[in-house]
Write an enzyme that holds these catalytic residues in place. Structure first.
Site, short mmCIF file in Angstrom:
data_model
loop_
_atom_site.label_atom_id
_atom_site.label_comp_id
_atom_site.label_asym_id
_atom_site.label_seq_id
_atom_site.Cartn_x
_atom_site.Cartn_y
_atom_site.Cartn_z
N LYS A 13 26.55 16.36 27.70
CA LYS A 13 26.17 17.15 28.89
C LYS A 13 27.02 16.77 30.10
CE LYS A 13 21.80 15.97 29.22
NZ LYS A 13 21.66 15.09 28.07
N ARG A 88 13.71 17.26 32.37
CA ARG A 88 13.61 16.61 31.06
C ARG A 88 12.23 16.83 30.44
NH1 ARG A 88 18.05 12.77 32.04
NH2 ARG A 88 18.40 11.51 30.21
N ARG A 127 30.57 4.37 23.86
CA ARG A 127 30.94 4.95 25.16
C ARG A 127 31.31 3.87 26.20
NH1 ARG A 127 27.02 9.20 28.14
NH2 ARG A 127 25.47 7.53 28.06
N ARG A 160 27.21 1.12 29.27
CA ARG A 160 25.90 1.26 29.91
C ARG A 160 24.87 0.40 29.18
NH1 ARG A 160 24.66 7.55 30.94
NH2 ARG A 160 22.63 6.80 30.27
N ARG A 171 15.65 6.72 23.39
CA ARG A 171 15.94 7.86 24.28
C ARG A 171 15.88 9.18 23.50
NH1 ARG A 171 21.48 5.89 26.25
NH2 ARG A 171 21.66 7.82 27.42
#
Ligand code: AMP
Length: 221
Positions: A13, A88, A127, A160, A171
């Protein structure tokens, strides 16, 4: 054009929203980025949000609502925006409708990015994010030219704290539980369009631009 991006964490996203926002010359508003900025500046909001974020849980709706009202008070949203990471859940979708209607605005288009869980885990666990400009890299899919250094601005890259496999799974579970009502909300309003996020970003961009054009045409009628 006022666009909302939906999709699980790791669907891309942020990356796609940044590309489309640049192309359309409108601001990209990411609630995750706004929260991380608050955490790094150790604001009251950041202090309240930090633990939820580290556990992969949603930050309470009311905190995000206040943060968003402040963001929407800035004049740049008049030209449109891309909202990434919000809403969300159904309550947040209704809150967004309310915030926008007070500003005499509405959501024009909702893009639902689809991808598989195995792709998400591979993507997120590798990531790397630039601490200065926010640009994303990947340990194996898109490594930086110099170790842990951003190709774009020379900033230091970091992983992160919520991109650990355990937290990613949490998540994803949170997303699965919360997203059904959200998707129905936008389906009922005829604003929802699904796109596969597994293709080359250039192909995804082309498809997003086609959606924007189609939506623009239908808004003119
Ligand atoms: P993201 O960068 O969108 O993956 O968001 C990172 C984390 O920030 C999430 O796991 C949540 O803890 C928090 N967060 C971001 N957006 C929201 C939101 N709309 N509602 C609640 N928590 C959020």
């Amino acid at each position: 054009m006022r666009i909302v991006f939906l999709g699980p964490p790791g669907a891309g996203k942020g990356t796609q929203a940044k590309i489309l926002a640049k192309e359309l010359n409108i601001p990209h508003i990411s609630t995750g980025d706004l929260l991380r900025q608050n955490v790094s500046e150790n604001t009251d909001l950041g202090k309240q949000a930090k633990d939820f974020m580290n556990k992969g849980l949603l930050v309470p709706d009311e905190l995000i609502r206040q943060m968003l009202i402040q963001r929407f008070a800035k004049p740049d949203v008049k030209s449109g925006f891309i909202l990434d990471g919000y809403p969300r859940n159904l309550n947040q979708a209704e809150t967004l409708d309310d915030i926008l209607s007070r500003l005499k605005m509405d959501t024009d288009l909702v893009i639902d990015l689809k991808t598989s869980e195995s792709v998400i885990i591979q993507r997120l666990s590798g990531r790397l994010v630039c601490s200065r400009c926010g640009y994303n890299f990947h340990l194996t899919n898109m490594p930086p030219k110099r170790e842990m250094t951003c190709d774009a601005c020379g900033g230091k890259l970091y992983q992160r704290s919520d991109d650990k496999e355990e937290t990613i799974k949490k998540r994803l579970a949170v997303y699965a539980a919360e997203s059904a009502g959200l998707i129905k909300h936008y389906q009922d309003k005829n604003k929802l369009y699904a796109l596969s996020a597994d293709e080359d970003p250039k192909v995804v961009l082309k498809k997003m631009l086609q959606l924007v054009e189609k939506r623009n045409d239908s808004l003119k009628v």
